[in-house]
Scaffold this motif. Sequence first.
Motif, PDB file in Angstrom:
ATOM      1  N   ALA A 107       6.706   6.259  16.721  1.00  0.00           N
ATOM      2  CA  ALA A 107       6.245   5.405  15.422  1.00  0.00           C
ATOM      3  C   ALA A 107       6.475   6.363  14.131  1.00  0.00           C
ATOM      4  O   ALA A 107       6.440   7.407  14.226  1.00  0.00           O
ATOM      5  N   THR A 108       6.639   5.795  13.077  1.00  0.00           N
ATOM      6  CA  THR A 108       6.758   6.457  11.810  1.00  0.00           C
ATOM      7  C   THR A 108       5.716   7.621  11.547  1.00  0.00           C
ATOM      8  O   THR A 108       5.935   8.717  10.868  1.00  0.00           O
ATOM      9  N   ASP A 109       4.401   7.172  12.130  1.00  0.00           N
ATOM     10  CA  ASP A 109       3.312   8.176  11.953  1.00  0.00           C
ATOM     11  C   ASP A 109       3.289   9.394  12.965  1.00  0.00           C
ATOM     12  O   ASP A 109       2.377   9.833  13.157  1.00  0.00           O
ATOM     13  N   LYS A 110       4.474   9.184  13.918  1.00  0.00           N
ATOM     14  CA  LYS A 110       4.369   9.971  14.983  1.00  0.00           C
ATOM     15  C   LYS A 110       3.236   9.733  16.164  1.00  0.00           C
ATOM     16  O   LYS A 110       3.246  10.200  17.122  1.00  0.00           O
ATOM     17  N   GLY A 111       2.829   8.558  16.015  1.00  0.00           N
ATOM     18  CA  GLY A 111       1.922   7.914  17.024  1.00  0.00           C
ATOM     19  C   GLY A 111       2.971   7.141  18.020  1.00  0.00           C
ATOM     20  O   GLY A 111       4.263   6.999  18.093  1.00  0.00           O
ATOM     21  N   ASN A 112       2.447   6.360  18.834  1.00  0.00           N
ATOM     22  CA  ASN A 112       3.199   5.529  19.648  1.00  0.00           C
ATOM     23  C   ASN A 112       3.324   4.070  18.996  1.00  0.00           C
ATOM     24  O   ASN A 112       2.631   3.732  18.246  1.00  0.00           O
ATOM     25  N   MET A 113       4.651   3.632  19.367  1.00  0.00           N
ATOM     26  CA  MET A 113       4.921   2.377  18.779  1.00  0.00           C
ATOM     27  C   MET A 113       4.140   1.016  19.459  1.00  0.00           C
ATOM     28  O   MET A 113       3.734   1.470  20.891  1.00  0.00           O
ATOM     29  N   ARG A 114       3.691  -0.085  19.090  1.00  0.00           N
ATOM     30  CA  ARG A 114       2.955  -0.816  19.751  1.00  0.00           C
ATOM     31  C   ARG A 114       3.735  -1.593  20.804  1.00  0.00           C
ATOM     32  O   ARG A 114       3.324  -2.084  21.896  1.00  0.00           O
ATOM     33  N   GLY A 115       4.968  -1.700  20.462  1.00  0.00           N
ATOM     34  CA  GLY A 115       6.001  -2.563  21.505  1.00  0.00           C
ATOM     35  C   GLY A 115       7.221  -1.612  21.869  1.00  0.00           C
ATOM     36  O   GLY A 115       7.168  -0.288  21.505  1.00  0.00           O
ATOM     37  N   ALA A 116       8.234  -2.152  22.424  1.00  0.00           N
ATOM     38  CA  ALA A 116       9.571  -1.408  22.711  1.00  0.00           C
ATOM     39  C   ALA A 116      10.629  -1.235  21.520  1.00  0.00           C
ATOM     40  O   ALA A 116      10.406  -2.020  20.604  1.00  0.00           O
ATOM     41  N   MET A 117      11.113  -0.176  21.696  1.00  0.00           N
ATOM     42  CA  MET A 117      12.307   0.288  20.791  1.00  0.00           C
ATOM     43  C   MET A 117      13.551  -0.512  21.163  1.00  0.00           C
ATOM     44  O   MET A 117      13.772  -0.704  22.424  1.00  0.00           O
ATOM     45  N   ASP A 184       1.926   5.317  28.124  1.00  0.00           N
ATOM     46  CA  ASP A 184       1.152   6.077  27.085  1.00  0.00           C
ATOM     47  C   ASP A 184      -0.090   6.613  27.766  1.00  0.00           C
ATOM     48  O   ASP A 184      -0.845   7.311  26.871  1.00  0.00           O
ATOM     49  N   GLN A 185      -0.414   6.401  28.967  1.00  0.00           N
ATOM     50  CA  GLN A 185      -1.656   7.246  29.423  1.00  0.00           C
ATOM     51  C   GLN A 185      -1.414   8.566  29.896  1.00  0.00           C
ATOM     52  O   GLN A 185      -0.348   8.867  30.430  1.00  0.00           O
ATOM     53  N   PRO A 186      -2.219   9.529  29.126  1.00  0.00           N
ATOM     54  CA  PRO A 186      -1.964  10.959  29.096  1.00  0.00           C
ATOM     55  C   PRO A 186      -1.922  11.453  30.929  1.00  0.00           C
ATOM     56  O   PRO A 186      -1.039  12.373  31.145  1.00  0.00           O
ATOM     57  N   ASP A 187      -2.433  10.796  31.718  1.00  0.00           N
ATOM     58  CA  ASP A 187      -2.622  11.413  33.170  1.00  0.00           C
ATOM     59  C   ASP A 187      -1.601  10.496  34.135  1.00  0.00           C
ATOM     60  O   ASP A 187      -1.679  10.485  35.074  1.00  0.00           O
TER      61      ASP A 187
END
Length: 246
Positions: A107-117, A184-187
Amino acid sequence: MRDYYSIKMRATLEGKHVSGVERIVTKEKIPEVVSQLPLRPNQFDFMNIKIEKLNQINFIEKSLNVKTIKVESVEMANNVALEILQTVGIHRELAEIYIKMLHTGAATDKGNMRGAMIVSLKGERLEKDKDRGVRTVNVDFENREEVTKLLKEKGYTERTVDALALSTKNLYYPDILAEYCISDQPDYTTGYVATKTTYYRILNLKDYGNPKGGRIYFVKEDTDIDRLYQYLETKAFLIKTLGDLE
Ligand code: PML
């Protein structure tokens, strides 16, 4: 033709998404499915459950076949993923750029996008909104309990069930050539690459502890984006049986 209903659940804790479920069932099954939903997340302070009658249902005979690939390092796993993508015509260098973005926050803020690219064979990003992306919804297995039991017996997880249904709907669309996904789950380090025939479940596709994840849909160059959104976000599908498991 029987009536089908979509049940969608979304739970949050302190404003953060903690659980989401989507099912497509007949009317008689609604109470049973809905009663189980509050038990899904370990903790939540908000849960929204939406039940909607579907105007139309489509059927897919078989899910993608499932093949598991075990390699020891994240680098080797991504190398395998890139090789699979190359077999369906996706340039390695191009795929590498976008895969790296998923691993570091697309995402633009370096987080995860909510859906797919959505990425074309020419390497263009085609989503209408680069933070929201596109979400594939309205898909389930007709015989979900049986499919889940079978997959779990083979060591797969509930996440595989959902991801296999979603990628089967995606790849059923002629213009989608392949999909790459990490959780997006770290484990949860198992991810997959899906092609027209196969869901390649790849162990160690991302680093343990990395909270970044998401999906990339690789599409043909001349893909009509409005039609693609309409298909992914509105058309409802039930998948009748499982493809081959390996
Ligand atoms: C698998 O175990 O088959 C991979 C599932 C990836 C799920 C990604 C997600 O939606 O969290």
